[in-house]
Design a protein around this motif. Structure first.
Motif, mmCIF file in Angstrom:
data_model
loop_
_atom_site.group_PDB
_atom_site.id
_atom_site.type_symbol
_atom_site.label_atom_id
_atom_site.label_comp_id
_atom_site.label_asym_id
_atom_site.label_seq_id
_atom_site.Cartn_x
_atom_site.Cartn_y
_atom_site.Cartn_z
ATOM 1 N N THR A 195 10.954 14.893 -9.231
ATOM 2 C CA THR A 195 12.082 13.408 -8.641
ATOM 3 C C THR A 195 11.401 12.189 -9.222
ATOM 4 O O THR A 195 12.190 11.545 -10.090
ATOM 5 C CB THR A 195 12.236 13.516 -7.304
ATOM 6 N N ALA A 196 10.254 11.956 -9.055
ATOM 7 C CA ALA A 196 9.818 10.622 -9.402
ATOM 8 C C ALA A 196 9.612 10.750 -11.118
ATOM 9 O O ALA A 196 9.924 9.692 -11.557
ATOM 10 C CB ALA A 196 8.250 10.450 -8.944
ATOM 11 N N VAL A 253 12.804 9.927 -12.216
ATOM 12 C CA VAL A 253 13.272 8.386 -12.312
ATOM 13 C C VAL A 253 12.500 7.749 -13.433
ATOM 14 O O VAL A 253 13.024 6.847 -13.976
ATOM 15 C CB VAL A 253 12.742 8.127 -10.880
ATOM 16 N N ALA A 302 17.944 8.194 -7.800
ATOM 17 C CA ALA A 302 17.678 9.549 -7.388
ATOM 18 C C ALA A 302 18.930 9.978 -6.283
ATOM 19 O O ALA A 302 18.719 10.999 -5.740
ATOM 20 C CB ALA A 302 16.206 9.632 -6.883
ATOM 21 N N ASN A 303 19.231 8.647 -5.792
ATOM 22 C CA ASN A 303 20.092 8.857 -4.443
ATOM 23 C C ASN A 303 21.623 9.513 -5.101
ATOM 24 O O ASN A 303 22.153 8.766 -5.951
ATOM 25 C CB ASN A 303 20.373 7.577 -4.055
ATOM 26 N N SER A 355 17.611 12.469 -11.829
ATOM 27 C CA SER A 355 16.851 13.337 -10.523
ATOM 28 C C SER A 355 18.072 13.342 -9.358
ATOM 29 O O SER A 355 17.643 14.026 -8.469
ATOM 30 C CB SER A 355 15.881 12.291 -9.949
ATOM 31 N N ASN A 371 8.540 15.861 -4.620
ATOM 32 C CA ASN A 371 8.360 14.417 -4.963
ATOM 33 C C ASN A 371 8.113 14.211 -6.355
ATOM 34 O O ASN A 371 8.655 13.247 -7.142
ATOM 35 C CB ASN A 371 7.312 13.763 -4.036
ATOM 36 N N CYS A 431 16.202 5.254 -4.836
ATOM 37 C CA CYS A 431 15.469 6.362 -4.305
ATOM 38 C C CYS A 431 15.992 6.709 -2.747
ATOM 39 O O CYS A 431 15.343 7.627 -2.198
ATOM 40 C CB CYS A 431 14.139 6.661 -4.468
#
Lengths: 312, 312
Positions: free
Chosen positions: B293-294, B297, B71-72, B97, B290, B48
């Motif tokens: 996105t979480a 993931v 997520a990166n 994500s 946040n 992430c």
């Protein structure tokens, strides 16, 4: 019993063997195969029929460790115990094409649930026919005209009352409600039919309904469309699955919501959760048709391959 | 090197062990764990961060049979060879994500590809900031005002030029293009920046840009918004991934399309394929934050569990 397609798929990543069963003796063959191959090889039983009669064989197949892919809504909408049994090994069953054909509705709801994000409400226009009818009414047309045009265009069932009753939408709503963990059955769903029982198939033929019955709906529906419009809303035939239960019927929705903007025969689903609270996650697109349904079934089958990957 | 989160998950269906690494020695630890546990236990390396520096360790982890969740965006948007290596065992990597946060964009495109339905075009508004800016411009506001308001609301990066350059959208577009099989890199994407190089960070500070530079954009943008409006269109900052390549920038879209109707900071993606030809499959909702996105993931991690199911 009529099975349109019963398709078995053996192997990992390859279509090893494919057979279409459409006779009653199929049941025995399926169970024979399931007994031998179910637990270890990735046998997938695919049910694209439209009958309740497959429930027994599907439950047996699941018992033998088989995977199941459904385009058939009925095995998931009969007794709750059957739904529970079929989904007892949740990763071994896929049923994307039961709601919105190939649209990723079930996959998305499943992802949201898996992420621990609590779904508070799902609102959907899940009938292409009724979506078309409602958006045409918005333009000031009479429901009797619109339904006849829809039938002429091939958008409706042979007897349009099969669409207007809302029962098909109710089945999809029940599947979504059960997916959210609601232990309910068809009789717990409040379904608003667009025609009264005195215009039902027990009372008059399809021809009589189209020629004289249907026009009796014009006035009431027109009034509701106008009343909604005065409030800045439009009328949609929707299912609403919330914490307080499940309703299917006409509802006023804001003109500028995803549902309110819907035109034509596309399906649209709004999912509200903690992450999608004020503005929902929206999925929209063609929700019927052979191509999209088949695509959904195939994607489901492919998705099951992970269960049978060889670990290098 | 800065790793915001490097999270490993061991076991099937249970969070067995969780550790946050944020120091350079993490790389050694990750590879040690991957060597011992990668191929057999379902070790998932979750990245992430927002750096290119993790590419090496991620490729090593994949080599050891580990699963990877990203997520990166950066490991997927550097050299094409790195993308190819990371996705060489496609079922062992998830990166939902990276595009639209938790919105099921990657999952849906992957399903469509798996079903054999050829995707012809993806058009998306994949920046919440630019989505907000463009819909405010539609109301006749000046871009200088809108960007300042967006910054005050916390919608932009500390230097709004990081949003206005379009580079973040381009990274998402590249991931989608590569997912569709295009062997391209960032330099093959035509990216239209909303500010000219003479207003860039090498020439002036953020404060100067906001106080004097930004206003220089007002006239040109206003003209384009008006010209679009005269043609019944609205201006959107979109990515277009088609068979002829990938573009990122301002584009006129019909007012009554999903993209044209977009208001506020929601993301929207239109997917065109053989099944969704005239009317696209549309996915819309919050595409940043946040929580979402979480959630994306976590859903990716859970989705990988099938690879490590015990066959009873």
């Amino acid at each position: 019993m009529q099975w349109n397609l019963m398709y078995d798929w053996i192997g990992c990543g390859n279509l090893g063997h494919c057979q279409v069963f459409n006779k009653p003796e199929a049941m025995g063959k399926v169970i024979d195969a399931a007994t031998m191959l179910g637990r270890t090889t990735g046998l997938v039983i695919v049910d694209c029929s439209a009958t309740y009669d497959t429930v027994g064989v599907l439950k047996d197949a699941v018992n033998h460790g088989c995977c199941v892919v459904l385009a058939n809504k009925k095995p998931l909408t009969c007794a709750y115990e059957d739904f529970k049994k079929l989904t007892s090994h949740f990763r071994q069953i896929r049923f994307e094409s039961t709601v919105g054909a190939g649209l990723p509705v079930i996959a998305s709801v499943t992802r949201i649930i898996a992420s621990g994000d609590p779904v508070s409400r799902i609102v959907g226009s899940l009938s292409g026919t009724l979506g078309y009818v409602m958006s045409e009414l918005e333009d000031g047309k009479k429901i009797s005209e619109v339904v006849k045009t829809a039938k002429a265009l091939g958008y409706t069932e042979p007897d349009p009352r099969d669409d207007l009753s809302g029962m098909d939408v109710a089945r999809k709503a029940l599947i979504l409600a059960r997916l959210l963990g609601q232990q309910i059955s068809m009789e717990n769903i409040n379904v608003e039919s667009l025609y009264p029982s005195e215009l039902g198939p027990e009372v008059m033929s399809t021809t009589d309904f189209l020629e004289s019955g249907l026009a009796k709906l014009d006035e009431t529906i027109e009034e509701r469309v106008k009343a909604a419009s005065l409030r800045g809303n439009v009328l949609r035939y929707v299912c609403v699955i919330g914490s307080t239960g499940c309703q299917v019927g006409l509802q006023e929705v804001p003109k500028d919501s995803a549902l309110g903007r819907l035109r034509g025969s596309d399906n649209v689903v709004e999912i509200y959760s903690r992450c999608y609270e004020s503005s929902p996650l929206v999925i929209q697109g063609a929700g019927a048709g052979n191509d999209t349904t088949a695509a959904g079934v195939l994607a489901d089958i492919i998705d099951l391959q992970d269960l049978f990957q060889t670990r290098a």
